[in-house]
Design a protein around this motif. Structure first.
Motif, PDB file in Angstrom:
ATOM      1  N   GLY A 284       0.967  -1.109  -0.010  1.00  0.00           N
ATOM      2  CA  GLY A 284      -0.007   0.044   0.001  1.00  0.00           C
ATOM      3  C   GLY A 284       0.976   1.389   0.039  1.00  0.00           C
ATOM      4  O   GLY A 284       0.555   2.327  -0.475  1.00  0.00           O
ATOM      5  N   VAL A 285       1.790   1.378   0.622  1.00  0.00           N
ATOM      6  CA  VAL A 285       2.831   2.485   0.816  1.00  0.00           C
ATOM      7  C   VAL A 285       3.417   2.376  -0.508  1.00  0.00           C
ATOM      8  O   VAL A 285       3.379   3.656  -1.065  1.00  0.00           O
ATOM      9  CB  VAL A 285       3.997   2.078   1.761  1.00  0.00           C
ATOM     10  CG1 VAL A 285       5.019   3.203   1.902  1.00  0.00           C
ATOM     11  CG2 VAL A 285       3.270   1.968   3.221  1.00  0.00           C
ATOM     12  N   VAL A 286       3.855   1.414  -1.111  1.00  0.00           N
ATOM     13  CA  VAL A 286       4.522   1.635  -2.560  1.00  0.00           C
ATOM     14  C   VAL A 286       3.430   2.090  -3.510  1.00  0.00           C
ATOM     15  O   VAL A 286       3.712   2.776  -4.382  1.00  0.00           O
ATOM     16  CB  VAL A 286       5.190   0.464  -3.013  1.00  0.00           C
ATOM     17  CG1 VAL A 286       5.804   0.483  -4.469  1.00  0.00           C
ATOM     18  CG2 VAL A 286       6.372  -0.081  -1.861  1.00  0.00           C
ATOM     19  N   ALA A 287       2.322   1.612  -3.611  1.00  0.00           N
ATOM     20  CA  ALA A 287       1.295   1.822  -4.420  1.00  0.00           C
ATOM     21  C   ALA A 287       1.105   3.232  -4.327  1.00  0.00           C
ATOM     22  O   ALA A 287       0.799   3.947  -5.227  1.00  0.00           O
ATOM     23  CB  ALA A 287       0.045   0.687  -4.125  1.00  0.00           C
ATOM     24  N   GLY A 288       0.738   3.595  -2.963  1.00  0.00           N
ATOM     25  CA  GLY A 288       0.396   5.127  -2.911  1.00  0.00           C
ATOM     26  C   GLY A 288       1.398   6.106  -3.525  1.00  0.00           C
ATOM     27  O   GLY A 288       0.977   7.090  -4.192  1.00  0.00           O
ATOM     28  N   GLY A 289       2.709   5.601  -3.223  1.00  0.00           N
ATOM     29  CA  GLY A 289       3.666   6.434  -3.754  1.00  0.00           C
ATOM     30  C   GLY A 289       3.929   6.314  -5.428  1.00  0.00           C
ATOM     31  O   GLY A 289       4.084   7.428  -5.998  1.00  0.00           O
ATOM     32  N   ALA A 290       3.380   5.411  -5.859  1.00  0.00           N
ATOM     33  CA  ALA A 290       3.514   5.337  -7.397  1.00  0.00           C
ATOM     34  C   ALA A 290       2.308   6.239  -7.982  1.00  0.00           C
ATOM     35  O   ALA A 290       2.525   6.828  -8.887  1.00  0.00           O
ATOM     36  CB  ALA A 290       3.409   3.809  -7.911  1.00  0.00           C
ATOM     37  N   CYS A 291       1.177   6.007  -7.087  1.00  0.00           N
ATOM     38  CA  CYS A 291       0.052   6.828  -7.635  1.00  0.00           C
ATOM     39  C   CYS A 291       0.592   8.451  -7.591  1.00  0.00           C
ATOM     40  O   CYS A 291       0.018   9.385  -8.453  1.00  0.00           O
ATOM     41  CB  CYS A 291      -1.111   6.834  -6.961  1.00  0.00           C
ATOM     42  SG  CYS A 291      -1.974   5.105  -7.223  1.00  0.00           S
ATOM     43  N   GLN A 292       1.109   8.720  -6.447  1.00  0.00           N
ATOM     44  CA  GLN A 292       1.303  10.119  -6.268  1.00  0.00           C
ATOM     45  C   GLN A 292       2.415  10.503  -7.330  1.00  0.00           C
ATOM     46  O   GLN A 292       2.424  11.482  -7.745  1.00  0.00           O
ATOM     47  CB  GLN A 292       2.009  10.429  -4.867  1.00  0.00           C
ATOM     48  CG  GLN A 292       2.237  11.817  -4.404  1.00  0.00           C
ATOM     49  CD  GLN A 292       2.655  12.081  -3.021  1.00  0.00           C
ATOM     50  OE1 GLN A 292       3.225  10.871  -2.586  1.00  0.00           O
ATOM     51  NE2 GLN A 292       2.581  13.105  -2.507  1.00  0.00           N
ATOM     52  N   ALA A 293       3.269   9.878  -7.643  1.00  0.00           N
ATOM     53  CA  ALA A 293       4.265  10.062  -8.719  1.00  0.00           C
ATOM     54  C   ALA A 293       3.789  10.432  -9.968  1.00  0.00           C
ATOM     55  O   ALA A 293       4.242  11.051 -10.800  1.00  0.00           O
ATOM     56  CB  ALA A 293       5.349   8.930  -8.806  1.00  0.00           C
ATOM     57  N   GLY A 294       2.472   9.805 -10.239  1.00  0.00           N
ATOM     58  CA  GLY A 294       1.811  10.158 -11.469  1.00  0.00           C
ATOM     59  C   GLY A 294       0.614  11.195 -11.313  1.00  0.00           C
ATOM     60  O   GLY A 294      -0.137  11.262 -12.137  1.00  0.00           O
ATOM     61  N   GLY A 295       0.871  11.939 -10.124  1.00  0.00           N
ATOM     62  CA  GLY A 295      -0.161  13.102 -10.013  1.00  0.00           C
ATOM     63  C   GLY A 295      -1.519  12.609  -9.537  1.00  0.00           C
ATOM     64  O   GLY A 295      -2.381  13.126  -9.963  1.00  0.00           O
TER      65      GLY A 295
END
Length: 151
Positions: free
Chosen positions: A1-12
């Motif tokens: 979830g932490v990595v997934a959230g970071g991936a989403c954030q990196a994509g705006g």
């Protein structure tokens, strides 16, 4: 979830809430599955005939970081399918579509307690868009989990 959230954030973007995810999965017709309200074996890539850890290691509960897990084949072909290879598992939205929200991989949603939705290919669920797992902390990761992002 932490990595997934970071991936989403990196994509705006951000992780979807469970309500957003379920709404998107149920589509314009508010159906439990992309093809209707009743489970049909093989229409989506879920409830498959084998668990990859059982095939490789003889035990479904071990070695979940083995990079070979998503390469395992069952009697009906690869357990993990390429996105869109299950054409009946396409959710319609205004003439467009979203593939594989039911099956293929569990998907992280925004929940500080840790929740996946949809059900991965070897999960024994017939709950369609209502399938969710709340058994892992947000730091958890393995071969069976993916993500969709919202904005």
């Amino acid at each position: 979830g932490v990595v997934a959230g970071g991936a989403c954030q990196a994509g705006g973007k951000r992780l979807c809430s469970i309500a957003e995810w379920t709404f998107a999965c149920r589509g314009e017709k508010n159906r439990r599955f992309p093809y209707g309200d009743d489970y049909e074996d093989g229409a989506c890539n879920v409830f498959r005939e084998a668990h990859p850890a059982s095939v490789l290691h003889g035990d479904a509960s071990i070695n979940h970081l083995d990079p070979r897990l998503n390469l395992v084949k069952g009697s009906r072909g690869p357990l993990l399918r390429r996105t869109g290879e299950s054409p009946r598992c396409r959710r319609e939205w205004s003439g467009d579509g979203v593939f594989d929200m039911v099956g293929n991989l569990d998907e992280w949603v925004d929940d500080p307690e840790g929740t996946f939705a949809g059900g991965f290919y070897a999960r024994g669920t017939r709950d369609g868009c209502d399938a969710k797992i709340e058994a892992h902390p947000v730091e958890y990761f393995d071969y069976s989990v993916g993500v969709r992002c919202c904005r």
